[in-house]
Scaffold this active site. Structure first.
Site, PDB file in Angstrom:
ATOM      1  N   GLY A 360       6.424  65.927  15.654  1.00  0.00           N
ATOM      2  CA  GLY A 360       6.501  64.632  14.977  1.00  0.00           C
ATOM      3  C   GLY A 360       7.340  63.637  15.752  1.00  0.00           C
ATOM      4  N   GLY A 384       6.318  72.509  15.222  1.00  0.00           N
ATOM      5  CA  GLY A 384       6.524  73.928  14.940  1.00  0.00           C
ATOM      6  C   GLY A 384       5.211  74.694  14.934  1.00  0.00           C
TER       7      GLY A 384
HETATM    8  P1  ADP Z   1       9.905  67.331  17.269  1.00  0.00           P
HETATM    9  O1  ADP Z   1       9.852  66.633  15.944  1.00  0.00           O
HETATM   10  O2  ADP Z   1       9.142  66.605  18.332  1.00  0.00           O
HETATM   11  O3  ADP Z   1       9.537  68.781  17.166  1.00  0.00           O
HETATM   12  P2  ADP Z   1      12.762  67.751  16.972  1.00  0.00           P
HETATM   13  O4  ADP Z   1      12.611  67.445  15.532  1.00  0.00           O
HETATM   14  O5  ADP Z   1      13.140  69.128  17.348  1.00  0.00           O
HETATM   15  O6  ADP Z   1      11.429  67.291  17.768  1.00  0.00           O
HETATM   16  O7  ADP Z   1      13.880  66.833  17.637  1.00  0.00           O
HETATM   17  C1  ADP Z   1      13.841  65.424  17.638  1.00  0.00           C
HETATM   18  C2  ADP Z   1      15.227  64.839  17.656  1.00  0.00           C
HETATM   19  O8  ADP Z   1      16.028  65.442  18.665  1.00  0.00           O
HETATM   20  C3  ADP Z   1      15.261  63.372  17.932  1.00  0.00           C
HETATM   21  O9  ADP Z   1      15.574  62.696  16.734  1.00  0.00           O
HETATM   22  C4  ADP Z   1      16.350  63.214  19.009  1.00  0.00           C
HETATM   23  O10 ADP Z   1      17.238  62.159  18.726  1.00  0.00           O
HETATM   24  C5  ADP Z   1      17.060  64.538  18.941  1.00  0.00           C
HETATM   25  N1  ADP Z   1      17.766  64.913  20.182  1.00  0.00           N
HETATM   26  C6  ADP Z   1      17.259  65.037  21.425  1.00  0.00           C
HETATM   27  N2  ADP Z   1      18.237  65.323  22.322  1.00  0.00           N
HETATM   28  C7  ADP Z   1      19.384  65.403  21.624  1.00  0.00           C
HETATM   29  C8  ADP Z   1      20.751  65.643  21.983  1.00  0.00           C
HETATM   30  N3  ADP Z   1      21.116  65.865  23.243  1.00  0.00           N
HETATM   31  N4  ADP Z   1      21.671  65.619  20.988  1.00  0.00           N
HETATM   32  C9  ADP Z   1      21.322  65.358  19.722  1.00  0.00           C
HETATM   33  N5  ADP Z   1      20.040  65.113  19.318  1.00  0.00           N
HETATM   34  C10 ADP Z   1      19.101  65.133  20.261  1.00  0.00           C
END
Ligand code: ADP
Ligand code: MG
Length: 405
Positions: A360, A384
């Site tokens: 997402g 996921g």
């Molecule tokens: P996805 O939804 O694509 O699977 P996630 O939900 O795991 O991804 O992660 C997305 C979030 O991770 C974003 O809101 C981003 O701000 C955060 N993020 C990325 N790198 C860091 C970091 N170094 N420290 C804290 N948050 C992070």
């Protein structure tokens, strides 16, 4: 066994069809910041409308605790859906209560209603089979058939994903079909080098994925929040950055396993370190082994991969024939920490082969950074779910629709 598709449901004219979509969009003050998941739901909804079905859309939004919470209402999503479909969409203020029953009873052939957030009911995500089943029975009372199209939740054994599909005649929608087509290409003889890029913030969720990916990929690139557990496993201090201390030994095991298998794990060699979690915070680039050697000392927060890392990731991705990416490289929502994510996104657009973005926030990131959906081979609505698919896990929401590997 094969996935049951829409055709297997026969004529749907005049029938009430409950459709499980994944309309879990990012919201800021009730404004949708990325409507990609709503758009991704349109093909199935339009197919049902054109078939003359009475369409009852259900979804979750965010993680409310089993009771109604105004900030997680699907009302703004129903509004957006109405704009995108170009026709009125009714909205029920509950999921299986009076308002839902009224809204469904008022539907004419080809009409659409959206019910309130499924997760306002404890039964939706309950681990208790009976409680979940009871909620699914209540949902089933609102339909004559069920279409499962929320790809982002097919890895969850939840009432509206799993149980409901057992109760009503059920089939997969067009989004699930399309997602599976692409993901199967990633698991069945992918062109090599095959590179997986991992980042994001759901660190403990995603570290486990690595064990399953190592036998399948040629290269693994680690950024985002999970990079700090890897750097800690190398003996580096990481200041106040995200860290899963209890996973450090596990991560050491991954590094050893990768060496044995000849899988290349690329870890950041530098990072953007900030004084605090804010877009206006002072920030500097630091070497990965010196994250505490900044003016902020042990209070420093690593919020993005650094420029040298971004360049090496960019090159490793462009040199691949198959790439799957989940999880932003940094806190892309704040401009000073978006460069790593931009570099990775840019590289994916240049891959001579299949490039897939999943998740997402990852999908929202590429759009926010100005990339178009057509710049990538595929943007998956599931983070996921895609990862669990690539890991070779069983996905209850697909198996209940007749699908098996
Ligand atoms: P996805 O939804 O694509 O699977 P996630 O939900 O795991 O991804 O992660 C997305 C979030 O991770 C974003 O809101 C981003 O701000 C955060 N993020 C990325 N790198 C860091 C970091 N170094 N420290 C804290 N948050 C992070
Ligand atoms: Mg996310």
């Amino acid at each position: 066994m094969a996935l049951r598709t829409l055709a297997s449901l026969g004529s749907l004219a005049g029938k009430r069809v409950v459709v499980r979509c994944d309309l879990n969009v990012p919201l800021a003050d009730e404004v949708i910041t990325d409507d990609g998941r709503v758009r991704a739901s349109l093909p199935t909804l339009n197919a049902l409308i054109n078939a003359g079905a009475r369409v009852v859309v259900v979804s979750h939004l965010g993680r409310p605790d089993g009771t109604p919470e105004a900030k997680y209402s699907l009302a703004p999503v129903a509004q957006r859906l109405s704009e995108l479909l170009g026709k009125p969409v009714a909205f029920a203020r509950d999921t299986v209560g009076e308002s839902a029953h009224e809204a469904v009873a008022a539907l004419e052939d080809g009409d659409v209603a959206v019910l309130e957030n499924l997760r306002f009911n404890r039964g939706e995500t309950s681990k208790d089979d009976g409680e979940r089943r009871a909620f699914a029975e209540q949902l089933a009372a609102l339909g004559d058939a069920f279409v499962s199209d929320g790809f982002g939740v097919v890895h969850r054994k939840q009432a509206s994903v799993y149980d409901l599909a057992e109760i009503l005649p059920s089939a997969a929608g067009l989004l699930i079909e399309a997602e599976l087509d692409v993901l199967e290409r990633l698991t069945e003889r992918p062109d090599r080098p095959y590179t997986v890029v991992l980042g994001g913030s759901k660190v403990s969720d995603k570290l486990g994925v690595i064990a399953h990916l190592l036998p399948r990929v040629d290269r693994l690139l680690i950024g985002g929040g999970m990079m700090f557990t890897f750097l800690a496993a190398q003996g580096y201090d990481v200041g106040a950055s995200l860290l899963e201390k209890d996973q450090i030994d596990t991560v050491k095991g991954y590094l050893a396993d990768a060496r044995e298998r000849g899988v290349e794990i690329l870890l950041p060699v530098d990072a953007v370190v900030a004084a605090s979690f804010s877009a206006d915070a002072e920030h500097v680039v630091a070497d990965a082994h010196g994250l505490e050697d900044t003016p902020f000392g042990a209070a420093g927060l690593g919020l993005d991969i650094g420029p040298r890392t971004a360049a090496s990731f960019n090159a490793a991705i462009r040199d691949s024939r198959t790439v799957f990416w989940n999880g932003p490289m940094g806190v892309f929502e704040m401009a000073p920490y978006a460069a790593g994510t931009r570099a990775v996104a840019q590289a994916l657009t240049e891959v001579d082969g299949l490039s897939v973005v999943g998740g997402g926030d990852s999908a929202a990131a590429v759009r926010q950074l100005g990339f178009g959906d057509d710049d990538f081979g595929h943007i998956s609505t599931g983070g996921g779910a895609s990862l669990e698919f690539l890991e070779g896990k069983k996905l209850p929401g697909l198996e209940v629709l007749g699908w098996a590997r």
